[in-house]
Write a protein that holds these residues in place. Sequence first.
Motif, PDB file in Angstrom:
ATOM      1  N   GLU A  52       0.830  -1.212   0.000  1.00  0.00           N
ATOM      2  CA  GLU A  52       0.000   0.000   0.000  1.00  0.00           C
ATOM      3  C   GLU A  52       0.864   1.261   0.000  1.00  0.00           C
ATOM      4  N   LEU A  53       1.953   1.223   0.741  1.00  0.00           N
ATOM      5  CA  LEU A  53       2.852   2.375   0.788  1.00  0.00           C
ATOM      6  C   LEU A  53       3.559   2.568  -0.554  1.00  0.00           C
ATOM      7  N   VAL A  54       3.905   1.451  -1.199  1.00  0.00           N
ATOM      8  CA  VAL A  54       4.526   1.537  -2.522  1.00  0.00           C
ATOM      9  C   VAL A  54       3.536   2.149  -3.513  1.00  0.00           C
ATOM     10  N   ALA A  55       2.284   1.678  -3.465  1.00  0.00           N
ATOM     11  CA  ALA A  55       1.260   2.195  -4.377  1.00  0.00           C
ATOM     12  C   ALA A  55       1.003   3.671  -4.155  1.00  0.00           C
ATOM     13  N   ALA A  56       1.143   4.108  -2.904  1.00  0.00           N
ATOM     14  CA  ALA A  56       0.912   5.519  -2.586  1.00  0.00           C
ATOM     15  C   ALA A  56       2.111   6.385  -2.905  1.00  0.00           C
ATOM     16  N   GLY A  57       3.231   5.780  -3.292  1.00  0.00           N
ATOM     17  CA  GLY A  57       4.423   6.534  -3.645  1.00  0.00           C
ATOM     18  C   GLY A  57       5.271   6.960  -2.469  1.00  0.00           C
ATOM     19  N   SER A  58       4.981   6.413  -1.292  1.00  0.00           N
ATOM     20  CA  SER A  58       5.743   6.798  -0.106  1.00  0.00           C
ATOM     21  C   SER A  58       6.821   5.791   0.260  1.00  0.00           C
ATOM     22  N   LEU A  59       6.964   4.740  -0.539  1.00  0.00           N
ATOM     23  CA  LEU A  59       7.982   3.722  -0.289  1.00  0.00           C
ATOM     24  C   LEU A  59       8.463   3.189  -1.631  1.00  0.00           C
ATOM     25  N   PRO A  60       9.786   3.019  -1.803  1.00  0.00           N
ATOM     26  CA  PRO A  60      10.298   2.479  -3.078  1.00  0.00           C
ATOM     27  C   PRO A  60       9.825   1.052  -3.321  1.00  0.00           C
ATOM     28  N   GLU A  61       9.910   0.635  -4.556  1.00  0.00           N
ATOM     29  CA  GLU A  61       9.581  -0.737  -4.921  1.00  0.00           C
ATOM     30  C   GLU A  61      10.473  -1.714  -4.146  1.00  0.00           C
ATOM     31  N   LEU A  62       9.972  -2.945  -3.986  1.00  0.00           N
ATOM     32  CA  LEU A  62      10.690  -3.951  -3.216  1.00  0.00           C
ATOM     33  C   LEU A  62      12.094  -4.180  -3.772  1.00  0.00           C
ATOM     34  N   ALA A  63      12.233  -4.239  -5.079  1.00  0.00           N
ATOM     35  CA  ALA A  63      13.539  -4.499  -5.687  1.00  0.00           C
ATOM     36  C   ALA A  63      14.567  -3.451  -5.300  1.00  0.00           C
ATOM     37  N   GLU A  64      14.111  -2.232  -5.042  1.00  0.00           N
ATOM     38  CA  GLU A  64      15.020  -1.160  -4.638  1.00  0.00           C
ATOM     39  C   GLU A  64      15.338  -1.216  -3.148  1.00  0.00           C
ATOM     40  N   ARG A  65      14.541  -1.951  -2.393  1.00  0.00           N
ATOM     41  CA  ARG A  65      14.750  -2.008  -0.940  1.00  0.00           C
ATOM     42  C   ARG A  65      15.601  -3.197  -0.529  1.00  0.00           C
ATOM     43  N   LEU A  66      15.607  -4.250  -1.342  1.00  0.00           N
ATOM     44  CA  LEU A  66      16.384  -5.442  -1.013  1.00  0.00           C
ATOM     45  C   LEU A  66      17.808  -5.325  -1.539  1.00  0.00           C
ATOM     46  N   PRO A  67      18.764  -5.992  -0.880  1.00  0.00           N
ATOM     47  CA  PRO A  67      20.130  -6.025  -1.416  1.00  0.00           C
ATOM     48  C   PRO A  67      20.194  -6.869  -2.674  1.00  0.00           C
ATOM     49  N   ALA A  68      21.327  -6.810  -3.349  1.00  0.00           N
ATOM     50  CA  ALA A  68      21.483  -7.577  -4.587  1.00  0.00           C
ATOM     51  C   ALA A  68      21.351  -9.082  -4.331  1.00  0.00           C
ATOM     52  N   THR A  69      21.859  -9.524  -3.182  1.00  0.00           N
ATOM     53  CA  THR A  69      21.751 -10.935  -2.814  1.00  0.00           C
ATOM     54  C   THR A  69      21.171 -11.031  -1.403  1.00  0.00           C
ATOM     55  N   PRO A  70      19.844 -11.027  -1.304  1.00  0.00           N
ATOM     56  CA  PRO A  70      19.234 -11.149   0.031  1.00  0.00           C
ATOM     57  C   PRO A  70      19.627 -12.463   0.690  1.00  0.00           C
ATOM     58  N   MET A  71      19.603 -12.472   2.001  1.00  0.00           N
ATOM     59  CA  MET A  71      19.810 -13.728   2.723  1.00  0.00           C
ATOM     60  C   MET A  71      18.519 -14.530   2.649  1.00  0.00           C
ATOM     61  N   VAL A  72      18.611 -15.783   2.263  1.00  0.00           N
ATOM     62  CA  VAL A  72      17.438 -16.645   2.122  1.00  0.00           C
ATOM     63  C   VAL A  72      17.309 -17.511   3.370  1.00  0.00           C
ATOM     64  N   VAL A  73      16.134 -17.460   3.993  1.00  0.00           N
ATOM     65  CA  VAL A  73      15.857 -18.235   5.203  1.00  0.00           C
ATOM     66  C   VAL A  73      14.917 -19.377   4.852  1.00  0.00           C
ATOM     67  N   GLU A  74      15.346 -20.592   5.149  1.00  0.00           N
ATOM     68  CA  GLU A  74      14.514 -21.771   4.890  1.00  0.00           C
ATOM     69  C   GLU A  74      13.513 -21.926   6.032  1.00  0.00           C
ATOM     70  N   PRO A  75      12.204 -21.851   5.765  1.00  0.00           N
ATOM     71  CA  PRO A  75      11.214 -21.975   6.843  1.00  0.00           C
ATOM     72  C   PRO A  75      11.256 -23.361   7.491  1.00  0.00           C
ATOM     73  N   ILE A  76      10.864 -23.408   8.750  1.00  0.00           N
ATOM     74  CA  ILE A  76      10.896 -24.669   9.493  1.00  0.00           C
ATOM     75  C   ILE A  76       9.811 -25.623   8.998  1.00  0.00           C
ATOM     76  N   GLU A  77       8.570 -25.128   8.863  1.00  0.00           N
ATOM     77  CA  GLU A  77       7.473 -25.979   8.410  1.00  0.00           C
ATOM     78  C   GLU A  77       7.077 -25.687   6.967  1.00  0.00           C
ATOM     79  N   GLY A  78       7.161 -24.438   6.558  1.00  0.00           N
ATOM     80  CA  GLY A  78       6.782 -24.072   5.204  1.00  0.00           C
ATOM     81  C   GLY A  78       6.632 -22.563   5.084  1.00  0.00           C
ATOM     82  N   THR A  79       6.562 -22.086   3.858  1.00  0.00           N
ATOM     83  CA  THR A  79       6.394 -20.652   3.641  1.00  0.00           C
ATOM     84  C   THR A  79       5.024 -20.221   4.161  1.00  0.00           C
ATOM     85  N   GLY A  80       4.946 -18.966   4.591  1.00  0.00           N
ATOM     86  CA  GLY A  80       3.745 -18.526   5.286  1.00  0.00           C
ATOM     87  C   GLY A  80       3.062 -17.339   4.655  1.00  0.00           C
ATOM     88  N   ALA A  81       2.044 -16.851   5.350  1.00  0.00           N
ATOM     89  CA  ALA A  81       1.251 -15.710   4.907  1.00  0.00           C
ATOM     90  C   ALA A  81       1.711 -14.462   5.648  1.00  0.00           C
TER      91      ALA A  81
END
Length: 645
Positions: A52-81
């Motif tokens: 919602e903040l991205v759509a409102a123009g008050s926050l950059p797109e996700l690609a601009e907020r993440l590093p080039a190589t984000p740290m990937v965390v393997e979920p314990i039971e599974g990906t969530g909501a």
Amino acid sequence: MEKTLAAMTRRGFLAVGSAGLGGAALAACTSSSETPEFAADTDALESPMLAELVAAGSLPELAERLPATPMVVEPIEGTGAFGGTLQRAQTDATATGVMQSFAPTGLLEWNVASDASQESLAESYEISDDNRVYTFTLREGLKWSDGEPFTSADLAFAIENWLGNATLVPVPPFWYSDVDQQLPMFDAPDERTVVIEFREPFSLFEKYMCHPGVSTQFIKPKHYLEQFHPDFADQADVDAASAAAGFDSWDQYFADRDNTWTNPDRPTMGAFKVTAPASAQSGTATLERNAYFWKTDPDGRQLPYVDKIQVQVLDQSALDLRAANGDLDFQGYYLGYSTTETYLANAESRGFEVLRWTDTWSLLSLCFNLSHQNEALREVFLLRDFRFAMSHAINRDEINSTLLGGLGIIRNPVAPEGTEYGVDGSGQTAIEYDVDRANELLDGLGLALAGDVRALPDGTPLELTLLYMDDNQGMSRADAFGMVQEMWAAVGVRLNLRPVDSTLYAQLRLANDFDVDGTSMIEEDFDLEPVWFVPTGGNSHTAPGFGLWYSTSGADGIEPPDEFKQLLANWDALRSAPTADDRVASGQEIMQAHNDNVYVIGLMKLPFQPVVVNSSLKNVRDDAPKMSFYYGREGITKTEQIFFE
């Protein structure tokens, strides 16, 4: 993540003790928890609140907020909501532990098994063969919670302008000091690289960089904090701002502005940042997700899954009541052990589960002040036969039966068998209840009875004061120490009980002004905080005078006898070990010395730490991990990947 961990199911428990909360009190309180709203679209790469903040123009797109190589965390039971507000509580408004549990940051962090390091803010790192040179390479494009770049300049600020400033840090900490307590050499050849070079091998530095209570201290936002530091701002302006804010000196104001728990303006690199600190009026703190957090799940979805955390400040009885009522979503730390039976009885109807995690910090113990200012007492306390006698005079089975229903674990504080520094057969020296043997040893030391109380060689009555902080989270310390008081009186040693608050407790220990310290001791991972077993500082529980002598290179404090000089020499050898085998060998020598000499008298520990978990909260470990400060307490489950189903 190992498949066995992902496939684990919830475990059951033995009933313990008597219920800590009455049924009437529980019935009078209705649950305030509701099923949290969350995003059903598991294909979304970011939380709807951020979209919602991205759509409102008050926050950059996700690609601009993440590093080039984000740290990937393997979920314990599974990906969530995405979504939901996690409810927690604590008894101390000033305690910052929630930041280490839910928003830790460091160049490195523990792996899932918590037995080795892995990259974190650092995309890669190298350690020289002799454990002297540590080189870290940061992830490209990391950003603070306010969107500013995180670079090696921030680490340089923390190391050179904070650790290197004698006003802010008068003595280099043990986790970042070199020969003769010098700071190691530091270099930042570019924006992503830092090199730390010690003058001698420092075998523990990699572990310290995983410890969330230590690693976070290296992560300081230069662009924000430099306005409060006279190295970057005019001294007069800094002093004026400090005075206007109500502080006596600029370093106090700097520390206040650097506190992520109480200052919402301070940028962070953690998964959550405080948006509303706990106040005297509200008693509730609110944390919200960091829009620039640099970890994702395997599908590229930005973590954390949970949007917010609310933390209420309550007294112990109210906290336990809310837990038993199902109002706390994920709580282990601060949770009262004595209320476990009530948690179990109400879990199904109140919509939560009770897990049993491994307790690592509940071994209630008695520490004689072996560096006592009074030479006559010091000489007696340093006699091994005296400590053996006082240990034999304690009926631990009776204390166990009375306070823990016989479920407590009786032992002296040493590393458990099977752990890195564990010594086979240790922890049971002089632990048998034997009044005759206790009296025989005391008589042999010339501590003759004068009426009902024994006397020191100079005729002074052997009357001691036990200093402790009362605590109802585990077993009742007042009750346990009261029983010891009666047992020691039976062999002619008078013990007075002195419960104090945390401030006075720390002051008296630092002043070397106590007879006996009653505290819960650690057992595992003592190398991460050696002062529990080796007097490396003035905050030692067993010998603060020796610790001050060691930390000031003999300039202050009390010179220890040879056996403690050897203990300190073993610590120096451990710390500077060139190989892991050498480190472990030195650590085992320290544990062997404790086992042979009973420098600390143990009573008993809790069999487990109860953890309550909302039944709809997923990705919480149920394999009995360690509930330890050194692993971030609840953070050992990698809290950025928990979610509401």
